[in-house]
Design a protein around this motif. Structure first.
Motif, PDB file in Angstrom:
ATOM      1  N   ILE A 111       0.676  -1.205  -0.119  1.00  0.00           N
ATOM      2  CA  ILE A 111       0.449  -0.024  -0.002  1.00  0.00           C
ATOM      3  C   ILE A 111       0.962   1.163  -0.241  1.00  0.00           C
ATOM      4  O   ILE A 111       0.931   2.027  -0.861  1.00  0.00           O
ATOM      5  N   ALA A 112       2.274   1.225   1.132  1.00  0.00           N
ATOM      6  CA  ALA A 112       3.035   2.966   0.833  1.00  0.00           C
ATOM      7  C   ALA A 112       3.173   2.354   0.016  1.00  0.00           C
ATOM      8  O   ALA A 112       3.374   4.079  -0.590  1.00  0.00           O
ATOM      9  N   SER A 113       3.879   1.632  -1.464  1.00  0.00           N
ATOM     10  CA  SER A 113       4.419   1.643  -1.935  1.00  0.00           C
ATOM     11  C   SER A 113       3.794   2.364  -3.749  1.00  0.00           C
ATOM     12  O   SER A 113       3.476   3.295  -4.017  1.00  0.00           O
ATOM     13  N   HIS A 114       2.889   1.319  -3.543  1.00  0.00           N
ATOM     14  CA  HIS A 114       1.278   1.929  -4.329  1.00  0.00           C
ATOM     15  C   HIS A 114       1.196   3.912  -4.374  1.00  0.00           C
ATOM     16  O   HIS A 114       0.670   4.332  -5.287  1.00  0.00           O
ATOM     17  N   ILE A 115       1.009   4.251  -3.256  1.00  0.00           N
ATOM     18  CA  ILE A 115       0.889   5.204  -2.578  1.00  0.00           C
ATOM     19  C   ILE A 115       1.711   6.517  -3.228  1.00  0.00           C
ATOM     20  O   ILE A 115       1.763   7.339  -4.095  1.00  0.00           O
ATOM     21  N   VAL A 116       3.205   5.821  -2.970  1.00  0.00           N
ATOM     22  CA  VAL A 116       4.092   6.997  -3.486  1.00  0.00           C
ATOM     23  C   VAL A 116       4.241   6.276  -5.542  1.00  0.00           C
ATOM     24  O   VAL A 116       4.616   7.545  -5.831  1.00  0.00           O
ATOM     25  N   VAL A 117       4.238   5.664  -5.669  1.00  0.00           N
ATOM     26  CA  VAL A 117       4.298   5.114  -7.110  1.00  0.00           C
ATOM     27  C   VAL A 117       2.824   6.158  -7.790  1.00  0.00           C
ATOM     28  O   VAL A 117       3.080   6.658  -8.425  1.00  0.00           O
ATOM     29  N   ASP A 118       1.741   5.674  -7.298  1.00  0.00           N
ATOM     30  CA  ASP A 118       0.219   7.337  -7.713  1.00  0.00           C
ATOM     31  C   ASP A 118       0.993   7.995  -7.595  1.00  0.00           C
ATOM     32  O   ASP A 118       0.767   9.205  -7.782  1.00  0.00           O
ATOM     33  N   GLN A 119       1.678   9.213  -6.636  1.00  0.00           N
ATOM     34  CA  GLN A 119       2.011  10.287  -5.713  1.00  0.00           C
ATOM     35  C   GLN A 119       3.441  10.406  -7.399  1.00  0.00           C
ATOM     36  O   GLN A 119       3.103  12.173  -8.255  1.00  0.00           O
ATOM     37  N   ALA A 120       4.409   9.782  -7.684  1.00  0.00           N
ATOM     38  CA  ALA A 120       5.068  10.131  -8.561  1.00  0.00           C
ATOM     39  C   ALA A 120       4.008  10.349 -10.214  1.00  0.00           C
ATOM     40  O   ALA A 120       5.119  10.866 -10.900  1.00  0.00           O
ATOM     41  N   ILE A 174       2.855  13.832 -15.037  1.00  0.00           N
ATOM     42  CA  ILE A 174       2.196  13.623 -15.502  1.00  0.00           C
ATOM     43  C   ILE A 174       2.025  15.460 -15.620  1.00  0.00           C
ATOM     44  O   ILE A 174       1.741  16.113 -16.690  1.00  0.00           O
ATOM     45  N   VAL A 175       2.305  16.064 -14.431  1.00  0.00           N
ATOM     46  CA  VAL A 175       2.633  17.588 -14.110  1.00  0.00           C
ATOM     47  C   VAL A 175       3.792  18.169 -15.034  1.00  0.00           C
ATOM     48  O   VAL A 175       4.123  19.166 -15.658  1.00  0.00           O
ATOM     49  N   VAL A 176       5.088  17.538 -14.712  1.00  0.00           N
ATOM     50  CA  VAL A 176       6.310  17.828 -15.556  1.00  0.00           C
ATOM     51  C   VAL A 176       5.898  17.561 -16.705  1.00  0.00           C
ATOM     52  O   VAL A 176       6.657  18.599 -17.755  1.00  0.00           O
ATOM     53  N   GLY A 177       5.854  16.738 -17.459  1.00  0.00           N
ATOM     54  CA  GLY A 177       5.447  16.487 -18.671  1.00  0.00           C
ATOM     55  C   GLY A 177       4.364  16.906 -19.428  1.00  0.00           C
ATOM     56  O   GLY A 177       4.257  16.975 -20.932  1.00  0.00           O
ATOM     57  N   ARG A 178       3.071  16.906 -18.510  1.00  0.00           N
ATOM     58  CA  ARG A 178       2.086  18.341 -19.195  1.00  0.00           C
ATOM     59  C   ARG A 178       1.231  16.367 -20.420  1.00  0.00           C
ATOM     60  O   ARG A 178       1.273  16.822 -21.278  1.00  0.00           O
ATOM     61  N   LEU A 179       1.446  15.250 -19.306  1.00  0.00           N
ATOM     62  CA  LEU A 179       1.078  14.274 -19.634  1.00  0.00           C
ATOM     63  C   LEU A 179      -0.420  13.286 -19.872  1.00  0.00           C
ATOM     64  O   LEU A 179      -0.819  14.168 -18.509  1.00  0.00           O
ATOM     65  N   ALA A 180      -0.950  12.772 -19.723  1.00  0.00           N
ATOM     66  CA  ALA A 180      -2.681  12.400 -19.483  1.00  0.00           C
ATOM     67  C   ALA A 180      -1.701  11.443 -18.635  1.00  0.00           C
ATOM     68  O   ALA A 180      -0.554  10.519 -18.905  1.00  0.00           O
ATOM     69  N   PRO A 181      -2.984  10.449 -17.306  1.00  0.00           N
ATOM     70  CA  PRO A 181      -2.584   9.813 -16.334  1.00  0.00           C
ATOM     71  C   PRO A 181      -1.702   7.881 -17.239  1.00  0.00           C
ATOM     72  O   PRO A 181      -0.798   7.786 -16.371  1.00  0.00           O
ATOM     73  N   LYS A 182      -2.010   8.057 -18.636  1.00  0.00           N
ATOM     74  CA  LYS A 182      -1.663   6.195 -19.198  1.00  0.00           C
ATOM     75  C   LYS A 182       0.016   6.521 -19.346  1.00  0.00           C
ATOM     76  O   LYS A 182       0.940   6.192 -18.881  1.00  0.00           O
ATOM     77  N   GLN A 183      -0.001   7.735 -19.692  1.00  0.00           N
ATOM     78  CA  GLN A 183       1.002   8.070 -20.254  1.00  0.00           C
ATOM     79  C   GLN A 183       1.855   8.265 -19.505  1.00  0.00           C
ATOM     80  O   GLN A 183       3.862   7.961 -18.846  1.00  0.00           O
ATOM     81  N   GLY A 184       1.531   8.666 -18.377  1.00  0.00           N
ATOM     82  CA  GLY A 184       2.317   9.150 -16.482  1.00  0.00           C
ATOM     83  C   GLY A 184       2.948   7.827 -15.921  1.00  0.00           C
ATOM     84  O   GLY A 184       4.271   7.493 -15.993  1.00  0.00           O
ATOM     85  N   TRP A 185       2.287   6.752 -16.459  1.00  0.00           N
ATOM     86  CA  TRP A 185       2.297   5.437 -15.881  1.00  0.00           C
ATOM     87  C   TRP A 185       3.473   5.170 -17.195  1.00  0.00           C
ATOM     88  O   TRP A 185       4.362   4.166 -16.325  1.00  0.00           O
ATOM     89  N   ASP A 186       3.358   4.773 -18.339  1.00  0.00           N
ATOM     90  CA  ASP A 186       4.509   4.771 -18.965  1.00  0.00           C
ATOM     91  C   ASP A 186       5.962   4.931 -19.200  1.00  0.00           C
ATOM     92  O   ASP A 186       6.463   4.042 -19.188  1.00  0.00           O
ATOM     93  N   VAL A 187       5.825   6.414 -18.667  1.00  0.00           N
ATOM     94  CA  VAL A 187       7.094   6.992 -18.433  1.00  0.00           C
ATOM     95  C   VAL A 187       7.565   6.508 -16.755  1.00  0.00           C
ATOM     96  O   VAL A 187       9.105   6.247 -16.991  1.00  0.00           O
TER      97      VAL A 187
END
Length: 84
Positions: free
Chosen positions: A13-22, A27-40
């Motif tokens: 759960i803790a890892s999942h929270i950090v991954v979601d934050q990252a 997404i914000v830095v790259g101005r991307l869609a959520p799926k793209q953020g995960w892929d990056v």
């Protein structure tokens, strides 16, 4: 045995929270869609041979004013360029 499972679930759960934050940071830095953020984030993990949760922790720390390891920074820049 049960205590070990509970400990593992808490870590997950803790890892999942950090991954979601990252992902949010990417997404914000790259101005991307959520799926793209995960892929990056996955791309950076694979190209640096670093566990995803560790890359996520580095990105979150960086977003909070901490350092971003040079290897991670280069891989992040490259992955962001590819995603755009």
């Amino acid at each position: 045995m049960l205590q070990a499972e509970v400990r593992q679930l808490r870590q997950a759960i803790a890892s999942h929270i950090v991954v979601d934050q990252a992902i949010g940071v990417v997404i914000v830095v790259g101005r991307l869609a959520p799926k793209q953020g995960w892929d990056v984030l996955k791309d950076v993990s694979q190209h640096t041979n670093t566990k995803l949760r560790d890359v996520a922790g580095q990105v979150v720390e960086w977003a909070n004013g901490g350092p971003l390891p040079e290897t991670t920074r280069r891989a992040l820049d490259t992955a962001l360029d590819r995603a755009r």
